[in-house]
Design a protein around this motif. Sequence first.
Motif: not given
Length: 582
Positions: A440-441, A423-438, A401-409
Motif C-alpha cells: 500500500e505505502f 513470541d513466535v505467533t506475534i512475530q509472524a503477524q508483524i512480518l505479514k503486516l510489514l509486507k502487506d503495508l509495503q 511503533v510501525i504506525a509512527i514510522a509510516l505516519s509520514c510515508q
Amino acid sequence: MEDRKVLLSVKDLIVKFHVRGRVLTAIRGVSLDIYENESIAIVGESGSGKSVFTKTFAGMLDSNGFIDNGKIIFSDEELSDTVVKLNDNAKKVIAENKKKLDEYSRLEFGADTYKAILELESEKRRRADLSKEEAEAYEKELLELKHERTNTFNLKQTYDPSKEKDKIKEAGKKISELDTKIKAFEKEHEQKVKERANSLAHDTAYNQEFDRKMAELKAKHAKEVSEAISAETEARNEILAKEVYLSVGRFGFRKRMKQNNALLDALKEAMKLGVDLSDEEQRNAVFDKVTFRVKYLDENSERLHGICILNLANIRDGRDWSQIRGTKIATVFQDPMTSLNPIITIGKQITSVIMKHQDCTENEARLRALDLMDKVGIPNPEARFDDYPFQYSGGMRQRIVIAIALSCQPKILICDEPTTALDVTIQAQILKLLKDLQKEFNYTIVFITHDLGVVANIADRVAVLYAGQIVEVGTVEEVFYDPRHPYTWALLSSLPQLAERNTTLYSITGTPPSLYNSIVGDAFAPRNPYCMKIDTLEEPPMFKVTDTHYAKTWLLHPDAPKVEKPEGIQNIHEKLVKAFNI
C-alpha cells in the motif's frame, strides 16, 4: 534488478568509533545498492555491523562514531528538487561569485607548478621530521603503552580494598612505572624530532638549493597565472556561481553567506590543484567538503532551479537530517517499550510526529493517526487512541511503533530486529503486516536480523555481513539454496530448525576478529574450516556468481580447489519450506 530504480547507493563506506582512546573500524568498505519497493535483509552475528550500517543513512550514529570514507547517495526526486528565489540580492551574490571564480580560474594554468611547489615543501618537511615508518612505529608503541596503563587502571578499580590491598598497591606501582615510561618515551621522541630539524637548519647546501628551486617555481607560477581565461571557462564559472548559490539557498542569511564563502574557498583550492571541474564526480567531491551540491538545471526571471546530489555521508547540518529522518527514512526498533514514551498517550505520540513533519491541523493529524492505527491492526482505534503504552500488549505496541514510522510515508523503512522481543505467533503477524503495508505505502524495507527464518519470510534479497564487510549478497533463493561463502554455509548450518534427531547442533567455532586492529587477509579465515593460505595473506575481492549474486571468498577463484558446501545444507529446499512455512 536492472529495471528497478536505485533508491540508496552506498559506495566504499568506512565507519569508525572512538572507544577508550582507540579507534574501532565497525564498517570496512561496504558497497551496496538498495532498490525502490524491495525488501532487503542485512544478516550476520551480533557485532557484525548490521545496525551501525543502517544508522549511517538514518543519521543516527552515536556521538563517538564518524564516517571516515565513502558515499551514501539517496535518490529522492521530491527532496532533491531545489528552487531558490532569484531576487536582486541573489543576482548580486551570484555576480560576485562569478567575478571571484573568474579570478580564481587563472590559477588552473599554474596547477602543475603549484603541485611541484607543494611537493618541494613537503620534501623539506620530511627531511626535518621523522620518516613515515618511524612516526608509525612511535604512534603504535605509544598507543600500546597507554592501552596497557588504561587496562591496569581498570583492573585496579575491580579489586576489593578490604581484601586485596596488595593487588591495589602492586597495580598502583605499575601505573606509576607506566606513567614514567610514557613521559620518557614522549620526551625521547620530541628530542629526536628537534635534532632532525636542527640538522636540516644547519645544512647550508640543501637550504640554498631549496631556495633556488622555490624561487624558480614561484616565478614560473606567477607567469602562468597571469594568462586570460577563455570564454568557455567563463561560461562554466557562471554555472558554478549559480550552483554555489543553489547549494546554500536553504540556509538563513548569516549561514548562507558563510557557506557561500566556504564553497568559493573550496573551489579556489580545487582550481589551484587542477581539479577537473567539468567532471561531475570531481565537482561533487569539491562541494562535499562544505555541503552537498545542487546541480543547476534551469532558471526564469523569478527563480533558480536545480537538483541536489544527496550524499547522506556528508550531511553536517542537523536541520537537513530533520527533512530526511522520519519523513524519508524511518526506523522500527527492536523493543517497542523503549521506542514509546510511557507517560504520553498513544494517540498523542502518533499525532505529534504527523504534525511535526506534515502541514496539517491537530484534528487532521488525529484522523490520519486513527486511520494508521486501523491499518496496522489496532482493534477499535477510537477507544484505544487515548490509552498509554502500558495498556497495550507487546505486539500491539510494536504495531504502534510501525504506525509512527509510516505516519509520514517514508521511502525507506529500517526494521532493526523488530520481532526479537515478541513470541513466535506475534512475530509472524508483524512480518505479514510489514509486507502487506509495503504494497500500500510502496516503501523499501531494510530488515536487520540474525534470524534466517525471518529472512526467508520477508526478504527479496539478502546481504550477509561479517566483521563490518558484506561477504555475500544475492536474492533469497540464491543465498539460501546456492550459498557460496563459508560464513553463509556456517550460518545456515547453525539453524536449529534444520537439525536432525540424534545429531549435534552445529556452531561456528571461535569468535569474530577484533575491529580495533587492521585485518590481514580474509576476516573469516581463523574460523573457516576451508581456509587456504591465501586467506591469511590477501583480502578476497567480491566474485560474481550471477548478475544478482556476489560472494567475497577465494573459493570462487578459478584456481581454487573445488569444495562442496557442508552436507547438512545440501538439498535444503524441502527443509526450509517445512521449517519456515515459506
